[in-house]
Enzyme design. Structure first.
Site, mmCIF file in Angstrom:
data_model
loop_
_atom_site.group_PDB
_atom_site.id
_atom_site.type_symbol
_atom_site.label_atom_id
_atom_site.label_comp_id
_atom_site.label_asym_id
_atom_site.label_seq_id
_atom_site.Cartn_x
_atom_site.Cartn_y
_atom_site.Cartn_z
ATOM 1 N N CYS A 113 0.814 -1.230 0.000
ATOM 2 C CA CYS A 113 0.000 0.000 0.000
ATOM 3 C C CYS A 113 0.840 1.270 0.000
ATOM 4 C CB CYS A 113 -0.944 0.006 1.192
ATOM 5 S SG CYS A 113 -1.930 -1.478 1.282
ATOM 6 N N HIS A 255 -3.898 6.881 2.859
ATOM 7 C CA HIS A 255 -4.189 5.579 2.253
ATOM 8 C C HIS A 255 -5.557 5.126 2.746
ATOM 9 C CE1 HIS A 255 -4.160 1.510 1.022
ATOM 10 N NE2 HIS A 255 -3.905 1.014 2.212
ATOM 11 N N ASN A 285 -10.076 -0.848 -0.251
ATOM 12 C CA ASN A 285 -8.629 -0.672 -0.174
ATOM 13 C C ASN A 285 -8.004 -1.110 -1.511
ATOM 14 O OD1 ASN A 285 -5.896 -0.862 0.330
ATOM 15 N ND2 ASN A 285 -6.114 -1.882 2.313
HETATM 16 O O1 UT7 Z 1 -3.790 -1.567 3.508
HETATM 17 C C1 UT7 Z 1 -2.984 -1.575 4.640
HETATM 18 C C2 UT7 Z 1 -3.090 -2.779 5.420
HETATM 19 N N1 UT7 Z 1 -4.396 -3.172 5.841
HETATM 20 C C3 UT7 Z 1 -5.055 -2.524 6.818
HETATM 21 O O2 UT7 Z 1 -4.702 -1.454 7.244
HETATM 22 C C4 UT7 Z 1 -6.229 -3.227 7.440
HETATM 23 C C5 UT7 Z 1 -6.097 -3.149 8.932
HETATM 24 N N2 UT7 Z 1 -7.105 -3.911 9.647
HETATM 25 C C6 UT7 Z 1 -8.415 -3.576 9.654
HETATM 26 O O3 UT7 Z 1 -8.842 -2.676 8.961
HETATM 27 C C7 UT7 Z 1 -9.327 -4.311 10.602
HETATM 28 O O4 UT7 Z 1 -8.568 -5.041 11.520
HETATM 29 C C8 UT7 Z 1 -10.339 -5.260 9.912
HETATM 30 C C9 UT7 Z 1 -11.373 -4.432 9.155
HETATM 31 C C10 UT7 Z 1 -9.607 -6.172 8.933
HETATM 32 C C11 UT7 Z 1 -11.074 -6.091 10.943
HETATM 33 O O5 UT7 Z 1 -11.699 -5.254 11.897
HETATM 34 P P1 UT7 Z 1 -11.556 -5.549 13.452
HETATM 35 O O6 UT7 Z 1 -12.380 -4.554 14.148
HETATM 36 O O7 UT7 Z 1 -10.085 -5.563 13.726
HETATM 37 O O8 UT7 Z 1 -12.226 -6.947 13.596
HETATM 38 P P2 UT7 Z 1 -11.592 -8.309 14.124
HETATM 39 O O9 UT7 Z 1 -10.604 -8.845 13.152
HETATM 40 O O10 UT7 Z 1 -11.137 -8.089 15.533
HETATM 41 O O11 UT7 Z 1 -12.859 -9.232 14.145
HETATM 42 C C12 UT7 Z 1 -13.974 -8.955 14.986
HETATM 43 C C13 UT7 Z 1 -15.044 -9.974 14.704
HETATM 44 C C14 UT7 Z 1 -14.540 -11.412 14.727
HETATM 45 O O12 UT7 Z 1 -15.555 -12.205 15.296
HETATM 46 P P3 UT7 Z 1 -15.445 -12.673 16.851
HETATM 47 O O13 UT7 Z 1 -14.161 -13.439 16.937
HETATM 48 O O14 UT7 Z 1 -15.419 -11.395 17.632
HETATM 49 O O15 UT7 Z 1 -16.678 -13.485 17.024
HETATM 50 C C15 UT7 Z 1 -14.421 -11.750 13.259
HETATM 51 O O16 UT7 Z 1 -14.571 -13.141 13.024
HETATM 52 O O17 UT7 Z 1 -15.596 -9.767 13.404
HETATM 53 C C16 UT7 Z 1 -15.573 -10.993 12.665
HETATM 54 N N3 UT7 Z 1 -15.404 -10.671 11.258
HETATM 55 C C17 UT7 Z 1 -16.438 -10.450 10.434
HETATM 56 N N4 UT7 Z 1 -17.772 -10.446 10.630
HETATM 57 C C18 UT7 Z 1 -18.554 -10.149 9.598
HETATM 58 C C19 UT7 Z 1 -14.240 -10.554 10.559
HETATM 59 N N5 UT7 Z 1 -14.525 -10.237 9.292
HETATM 60 C C20 UT7 Z 1 -15.875 -10.160 9.178
HETATM 61 C C21 UT7 Z 1 -16.744 -9.868 8.125
HETATM 62 N N6 UT7 Z 1 -18.084 -9.871 8.389
HETATM 63 N N7 UT7 Z 1 -16.315 -9.570 6.880
#
Ligand code: UT7
Length: 328
Positions: A113, A255, A285
Site C-alpha cells: 500500500c 491511504h 482498499n
Molecule cells: O492496507 C494496509 C493494510 N491493511 C489494513 O490497514 C487493514 C487493517 N485492519 C483492519 O482494517 C481491521 O482489523 C479489519 C477491518 C480487517 C477487521 O476489523 P476488526 O475490528 O479488527 O475486527 P476483528 O478482526 O477483531 O474481528 C472482529 C469480529 C470477529 O468475530 P469474533 O471473533 O469477535 O466473534 C471476526 O470473526 O468480526 C468478525 N469478522 C467479520 N464479521 C462479519 C471478521 N470479518 C468479518 C466480516 N463480516 N467480513
C-alpha cells in the site's frame, strides 16, 4: 533549486462495481459489519484475467495528456504494485510498451500500500539529482486476483484500480512540488500481511493451491494497531520535513484502508473533516492505487487547487509506511 512539480494525474477503474450486499451472498458478512468496521460500501472489481498494466497504462495516458507531455519524453516509469501482470517481467515494462515510452527506464516497486509513496520518493530523488526531468509514477492493483472469496476477513476489504501522476523538473525558488518524502519499512512484521504462495520458498503446486497459499493472508487486528501508529507518525514527520504547519495544510490524502485508521490520523493532526479526503466507501482498499486515485479525484473535484498543500500518508504489507508532502 530543482523541484519535482506535479504536472498531471489520471485514474482508471474496472467496469464492475460490487456492493457489500453482493458480498453478503458470497461470504458470511453483512453490510452493517463492513460499513461499521471499515467504512467501505462498494469496490471496483476487474474481470478475471485482466491486466494490471492495462489499468496502469490507461491512468498514465490520462496523466500524460493533462501534463501535455508525450510518452517518449519520460525518463522513468515507476509502478507500485503487488499484483502485477506476471511474476516477471515487471508490470512497468508492459506499461512502457503500451504507452510507447521508448526512452524510459521502467520498473516496479513492491511496497504494497506504500508503493506510490516509495515511487514519489524515488521520482523526487531522480529529479532533484538531475538524473531525470520527467517521471511517471503509478500505483495499480488487481488485488481481487489475490483474494480468497471464502475468507470474510479479507474478501470484503480490497478493490481494483490504478492512479498515476507525472512529476517534472522545474528550476524555481518557490516552495512548490514535492516538499518532503519519508519512507520506512520493518521486515520483522512481514508475516502479518503477506501472500505465502507462488514465491521461491513455496512454488505453486497442487498442495499449495489446495492450502490456498496463493491468497492474501492478514492478521487484521495486528495490522490495524500498527497502521494507526505509523500513519499518525508519518503524517507528523512528513509535515515537519516539509516545514509546513498544521494550519498551512490544506488536504490530507491518507491511504484508504479503514475509516477508523483515517480518523485516528485526522485526530492526531487535529484536522477538520473538510481537510481529509475520503473515498474508501466507493473504492475499498486499492493498495498502491489508493493515494493516486484519491489525488486525481481531489484535483478533479477542486478540493486540491493550484497553490494548495497536500499530505499523503500510507501504510502497508512489509510493513512499509511513509508520507509525502506536495504543494500543487
Ligand atoms: O492496507 C494496509 C493494510 N491493511 C489494513 O490497514 C487493514 C487493517 N485492519 C483492519 O482494517 C481491521 O482489523 C479489519 C477491518 C480487517 C477487521 O476489523 P476488526 O475490528 O479488527 O475486527 P476483528 O478482526 O477483531 O474481528 C472482529 C469480529 C470477529 O468475530 P469474533 O471473533 O469477535 O466473534 C471476526 O470473526 O468480526 C468478525 N469478522 C467479520 N464479521 C462479519 C471478521 N470479518 C468479518 C466480516 N463480516 N467480513
Amino acid at each position: 533549486m530543482i523541484r519535482s512539480v506535479l504536472a498531471g494525474t489520471g485514474r482508471a477503474l474496472p467496469e464492475t462495481i460490487i456492493s457489500n450486499y453482493d458480498l453478503e451472498k458470497i461470504v458470511d458478512t453483512s453490510d452493517e459489519w463492513i460499513v461499521t468496521r471499515t467504512g467501505i460500501r462498494t469496490r471496483f472489481v476487474a474481470k478475471t484475467g485482466s491486466a494490471t498494466s492495462d489499468l496502469c497504462a490507461q491512468a498514465g495516458k490520462i496523466a500524460l495528456e493533462r501534463a501535455n507531455l508525450s510518452a517518449d519524453e519520460l525518463d522513468f516509469i515507476i509502478v507500485g504494485t503487488v499484483t502485477g501482470d506476471m511474476k516477471f517481467p515487471s508490470t512497468a515494462v508492459y506499461v512502457q510498451s503500451k504507452l510507447g515510452a521508448k526512452k524510459a527506464t521502467a520498473f516496479d516497486i513492491a511496497a504494497a500500500c506504500t508503493g506510490f509513496i516509495y515511487g514519489m520518493d524515488l521520482a523526487d530523488s531522480f529529479i532533484r539529482t538531475g538524473k531525470a526531468t520527467k517521471v511517471l509514477v503509478i500505483g495499480g492493483e488487481i488485488l481481487t486476483s489475490m483474494l480468497d472469496w471464502e475468507d470474510r476477513a479479507t474478501a470484503v476489504l480490497f478493490g481494483d484500480g490504478a492512479g498515476a501522476a507525472v512529476f517534472v523538473a522545474e528550476e524555481t525558488e518557490e516552495k512548490v512540488g514535492i516538499l518532503s518524502t519519508y519512507s520506512k519499512s520493518d521486515g520483522t512484521l512481514a508475516h502479518l500481511l503477506y501472500c505465502p504462495g507462488c514465491g521461491s520458498i513455496n512454488p505453486p503446486s497442487v498442495q499449495s493451491i489446495a492450502r490456498r497459499d496463493h491468497y492474501i493472508k492478514m492478521s487484521g487486528n495486528e495490522v490495524f494497531k500498527h497502521a494507526v501508529r505509523m500513519m499518525r507518525d508519518s503524517a507528523v514527520i512528513g509535515l515537519e520535513r516539509a516545514g509546513i504547519t498544521m494550519e498551512e495544510l490544506d488536504l490530507l490524502i491518507p491511504h484508504q484502508a479503514n475509516i477508523r485508521i483515517i480518523e485516528a490520523t485526522q485526530e492526531r493532526l487535529k484536522l477538520p473533516n473538510e481537510k481529509v479526503y475520503v473515498n474508501l466507501d466507493r473504492y475499498g482498499n486499492t493498495s498502491a492505487a489508493s493515494i493516486p486515485i484519491a489525488l486525481d479525484e481531489a484535483i478533479e473535484l477542486g478540493k486540491l487547487k493550484k497553490g494548495m498543500t497536500a499530505l499523503f500518508v500510507a501504510f502497508g504489507g512489509g510493513f512499509t509506511w511513509g508520507s509525502a508532502c506536495l504543494r500543487y
